[in-house]
Structures are given as structure tokens and as C-alpha cells.
Enzyme design. Structure first.
Site, PDB file in Angstrom:
ATOM      1  N   PHE A 134     -16.426 -32.486 -16.763  1.00 17.44           N
ATOM      2  CA  PHE A 134     -15.044 -32.040 -16.890  1.00 17.44           C
ATOM      3  C   PHE A 134     -15.030 -30.519 -17.073  1.00 17.44           C
ATOM      4  O   PHE A 134     -15.834 -29.974 -17.845  1.00 17.44           O
ATOM      5  CB  PHE A 134     -14.389 -32.732 -18.087  1.00 17.44           C
ATOM      6  N   ASP A 202     -20.120 -35.395 -25.324  1.00 19.06           N
ATOM      7  CA  ASP A 202     -18.680 -35.492 -25.103  1.00 19.06           C
ATOM      8  C   ASP A 202     -18.381 -36.971 -24.849  1.00 19.06           C
ATOM      9  O   ASP A 202     -18.790 -37.524 -23.825  1.00 19.06           O
ATOM     10  CB  ASP A 202     -18.268 -34.618 -23.907  1.00 19.06           C
ATOM     11  N   TYR A 227      -6.687 -39.552 -26.790  1.00 20.91           N
ATOM     12  CA  TYR A 227      -5.507 -39.939 -26.005  1.00 20.91           C
ATOM     13  C   TYR A 227      -5.841 -40.861 -24.838  1.00 20.91           C
ATOM     14  O   TYR A 227      -4.950 -41.288 -24.125  1.00 20.91           O
ATOM     15  CB  TYR A 227      -4.736 -38.702 -25.509  1.00 20.91           C
ATOM     16  N   LYS A 228      -7.116 -41.154 -24.635  1.00 18.68           N
ATOM     17  CA  LYS A 228      -7.475 -42.038 -23.512  1.00 18.68           C
ATOM     18  C   LYS A 228      -7.547 -43.491 -24.015  1.00 18.68           C
ATOM     19  O   LYS A 228      -6.528 -44.115 -24.243  1.00 18.68           O
ATOM     20  CB  LYS A 228      -8.795 -41.588 -22.897  1.00 18.68           C
ATOM     21  N   ARG A 376      -8.799 -42.636  -8.963  1.00 12.90           N
ATOM     22  CA  ARG A 376      -9.419 -43.238 -10.160  1.00 12.90           C
ATOM     23  C   ARG A 376      -8.533 -44.364 -10.697  1.00 12.90           C
ATOM     24  O   ARG A 376      -7.308 -44.240 -10.758  1.00 12.90           O
ATOM     25  CB  ARG A 376      -9.544 -42.192 -11.285  1.00 12.90           C
TER      26      ARG A 376
END
Ligand SMILES: Cc1ncc(COP(=O)(O)O)c(C=O)c1O
Length: 417
Positions: A134, A202, A227-228, A376
């Protein structure tokens, strides 16, 4: 009902996690496959956030820092996240963004190595990080490298990089945000330690989706977002895990007053708090913090091994369905097929990924795209059903085979994140 939908109905009927879907407020008519970007709204959040605003903030005012437990919230919520990443209490704290936590973690990890005795392999060494990760992870690593005068090596192969013998810090993502590839945290951590490196993980695409073992894998430092798969809400606080053995010696660059040992004495000089409290920085975004606290209730009584087992079955089902239902339409599965190398999303490559996703979203199936050509699809085992996947595949087939996605209104970027 076609064969895929029939299979899905059977799998949903036998799914022990199916009742967990009721813990989320999912909109009717939408198939939500983007919980790997922004998790769906957990039911407890609405009421608890309303209470946080109207009673806690509205009535208690500044007393809320004590009376409503706001001040202690980062550590308390950190421990709740810790329980989901295999961390004993007192090693995880919630706050800030993943980018900020990464900066703190990487800088502190390089400083930790710099303090080792001369001749120690990682002492003056490089920062190794994932070439395909990312963007924020790469940007932050580059900045830390500039700040501390360290070379940053970006590589797809961390094991080969460790053979250099001069790696100070290995910074890696458990699950690749593009392909969904899963790395073996314990194996890579052990290899890093054998090479004298400190490891910073991460966990963004892994936390809440699969069991993690920070303590038993002897991870040094880890960061992640909430938040995922944790469904903490848009912009929900991130977290940092610092193994207890490192806490006293970790010199973090962002020395905000919340991490001071006596924050309310308002002293001019900084003295880090003991324990994980030293990883606090500034005043936490309390409404987001309390939303995350409520969101974590959906994990009460949930066995992450069961979450992982279902997530893998969802992935297998989707990949098999893509091979079958989407055959001949130009899609390629880029996510590893082997269960032990797969996280909780599946990515399909297609040259027209962007307009296809825009058309799919209009048809009620929400996934996302990663440039240049990946669609995705994220699976949260707590609320994604096999029926969702069968229906999504059928709609994707229809949108593609009909050529509808070529209409001009779909030639735009469909989602922000
Ligand atoms: C692997 C990874 N790291 C970091 C981030 C984001 O960092 P931040 O919370 O600072 O926006 C993401 C966001 O999707 C991510 O996938």
C-alpha cells in the site's frame, strides 16, 4: 436457481456464522463486497454513538474524560484489538491513523537498532519493505529513510533481502492489498530475527479476518487500521502493538502529551509513560474511538478460527465460480489459490476493471478497483454469504457479457477508496 446458486444455498444453510449477519445494518438490495476497504455498520454503533454525543458529550461535557472513561479508552480498546491479534493485554493501543503509527513504529525500530552494540548486524542497516505494498507504507518508509539516513530497499522477496545481512528493519504487510496474498507472519518474523532485523508488520488487511499471533510469533511491532474487517467506521482509529520486551527501550519520534508519564502535570520536559501508554500521541478522536468500541462488540463470542475457515470457503467458492461463471469473459484470478497464501479478498484482473466495477455498483454489487486493472472483492465472514457471492458473480457475468459496462456513464472512477 442455477448450479452456483444452489450450492450457495446449501453452504449458507450449513454456515455456523450465518446468524452473525444480523449484527450488521446492511442496506436492502445491496451486495456488499468492500468490507476490506470500509466495513459495514455494526448494529451496536448507532445507539452507542448517539449516547456518546447526547449524554456523554452533551451532558457530561469535559467530565466525560473521567466519568465516561474517555481517557482510558485508547488502552482499553487497544486490549480488545489485542485479543484479536494474539496479543496479551498491555501491548496494543488505539489511536491516530495507520500512516502515523507506521511513522512512529519505523522510526522507533531504526532507533532501537542504532542503539545496539557495534558489530550487531542490523545496527546501521537498511530498511527493507514490500515493493508492491500500500502506498502509504512506502511513502513513510522513504521519509524515515531520509530522516535517519538509511537506505530503503523495496523488494518482492523479503527472504532474499534478509540475506544481505545488513537489514535493520523489515516492514511488511500480512496481506497484500492488491492481490490478497497472505504472508506467514511467524515464519517471516523468525527469518528477520535470525538475520538480526526488527520487524514491523502492517496488519490492515488481516486484523479481524484471520487469527494472528503477535506474542507467540514474537513480532516486535505491528500497526493496523480498524475500518476494514473490524468495521470501526470511516476513518476509525488505527492501532499499534509493541511487544512488552521492547516498550521500555522504544524511543518514538512523536512525543505527544498523551504519551507522557504525568500528562496532567503539564511539565515542560517529555518523560515517556511506562508500558503501552507511551505509544499514545495526542488527544484521541473520541467519537470515532467510541464507535470502534461499540463495533468490536460484534466479535464478542466469535472464534476467529471459524471466521478464517468461512473466509477461506468463501474465497474458494468465489474463485471456482469465477473460473466457471466468468469463463471466456477476459477475467484472470490473481489471488493465490492455495488457502495458506490467501487473505480474505479475491482480485480479478480485467483490462476494463474500472467501467466494469462502475456498472457492477450500479447493479447493486459493491466491490472496488485498484489500478490499473484489478477488481477487488472482500469477504467478511461475519456478514458475507455464499448467496451474495453467487449473485455477484451472476451480475458480473451479465454486466460483462452484455457489454453494458461500455456505456459512457461507466467510464468514471466509481469509488474513492
Ligand atoms: C496495507 C495498508 N496500510 C495502510 C493503509 C491506510 O493507512 P491510513 O489508515 O493511514 O489511511 C491501508 C488502507 O487501505 C492499507 O491497505
Amino acid at each position: 436457481m442455477d448450479a452456483t446458486e444452489r450450492d450457495a444455498a446449501g453452504l449458507d444453510a450449513a454456515d455456523p456464522l450465518a446468524p452473525a449477519r444480523a449484527r450488521f445494518a446492511l442496506p436492502d438490495g445491496i451486495i456488499y463486497l468492500d468490507g476490506n476497504s470500509l466495513g459495514a455498520l455494526p448494529v451496536p454503533v448507532t445507539e452507542r454513538l448517539a449516547d456518546a454525543v447526547t449524554r456523554q458529550w452533551g451532558q457530561d461535557l469535559v467530565r466525560g474524560w473521567n466519568d465516561d472513561g474517555w481517557w482510558a479508552a485508547p488502552e482499553r480498546i487497544g486490549d480488545r484489538i489485542g485479543a484479536l491479534i494474539g496479543a496479551a493485554p498491555g501491548q496494543t493501543v488505539a489511536g491516530d491513523s495507520t500512516s502515523v503509527q507506521l511513522f512512529n513504529a519505523l522510526t522507533a525500530a531504526v532507533r532501537l537498532q542504532a542503539g545496539r552494540p557495534p558489530g550487531t548486524p542490523g545496527r546501521g542497516g537498511v530498511i527493507v519493505t514490500d515493493a508492491g505494498q500500500f502506498p502509504t507504507d512506502g511513502y513513510v518508509a522513504d521519509s524515515v529513510g531520509r530522516l535517519l539516513g538509511r537506505e530503503v530497499v523495496r523488494t518482492p522477496d523479503p527472504y532474499a533481502a534478509l540475506d544481505r545481512g545488513d537489514v535493520a528493519v523489515l516492514a511488511w504487510s500480512t496481506v497484500d492489498f492488491r492481490t490478497g496474498e497472505l504472508w506467514d507472519t511467524a515464519r517471516l518474523t523468525a527469518a528477520a530475527h535470525d538475520a538480526g532485523a526488527v520487524v514491523v508488520w502492517d496488519l490492515c488487511h488481516a486484523v479481524g479476518a484471520l487469527p494472528l499471533q503477535m506474542d507467540t510469533a514474537r513480532v516486535d511491532v505491528a500497526v493496523g487500521c480498524s475500518y476494514k474487517y473490524l468495521s470501526g467506521g470511516p476513518g476509525a482509529p488505527a492501532f499499534i502493538y509493541i511487544a512488552e520486551r521492547h516498550q521500555a527501550g522504544l524511543d518514538q519520534p512523536l512525543t505527544g502529551w498523551n504519551g507522557h508519564s504525568r500528562p496532567f502535570d503539564m511539565e515542560p520536559g517529555y518523560q515517556a509513560a511506562s508500558g503501552i501508554a507511551r505509544a499514545r500521541i495526542g488527544t484521541p478522536p473520541m467519537l470515532s474511538m467510541l464507535a470502534l468500541d461499540a463495533a468490536l462488540d460484534v466479535f464478542d463470542g466469535v472464534d476467529l478460527a471459524a471466521v478464517r475457515a468461512k473466509s477461506l470457503r468463501l474465497g474458494e467458492f468465489f474463485i471456482a465460480g469465477a473460473d466457471d461463471v466468468l469463463a471466456g469473459l477476459g477475467f484472470e484470478v490473481v489471488t493465490p489459490r492455495a488457502a495458506e497464501r490467501r487473505g480474505s479478498h479475491v482480485s480479478l484482473r480485467h483490462p476494463d476493471a474500472l467501467p466494469l466495477m462502475a456498472a457492477l455498483i450500479e447493479a447493486g454489487v459493491i466491490g472496488d478497483v485498484r489500478p490499473p486493472d484489478l477488481l477487488r472483492f472482500g469477504f467478511n465472514a461475519l456478514y458475507t454469504s455464499f448467496g451474495d457471492l453467487a449473485r455477484a458473480l451472476e451480475i458480473l457475468r451479465e454486466v460483462t457479457a452484455s457489454g453494458r459496462y461500455r456505456e459512457p456513464r461507466f467510464q468514471v472512477r466509481p469509488v474513492v477508496t
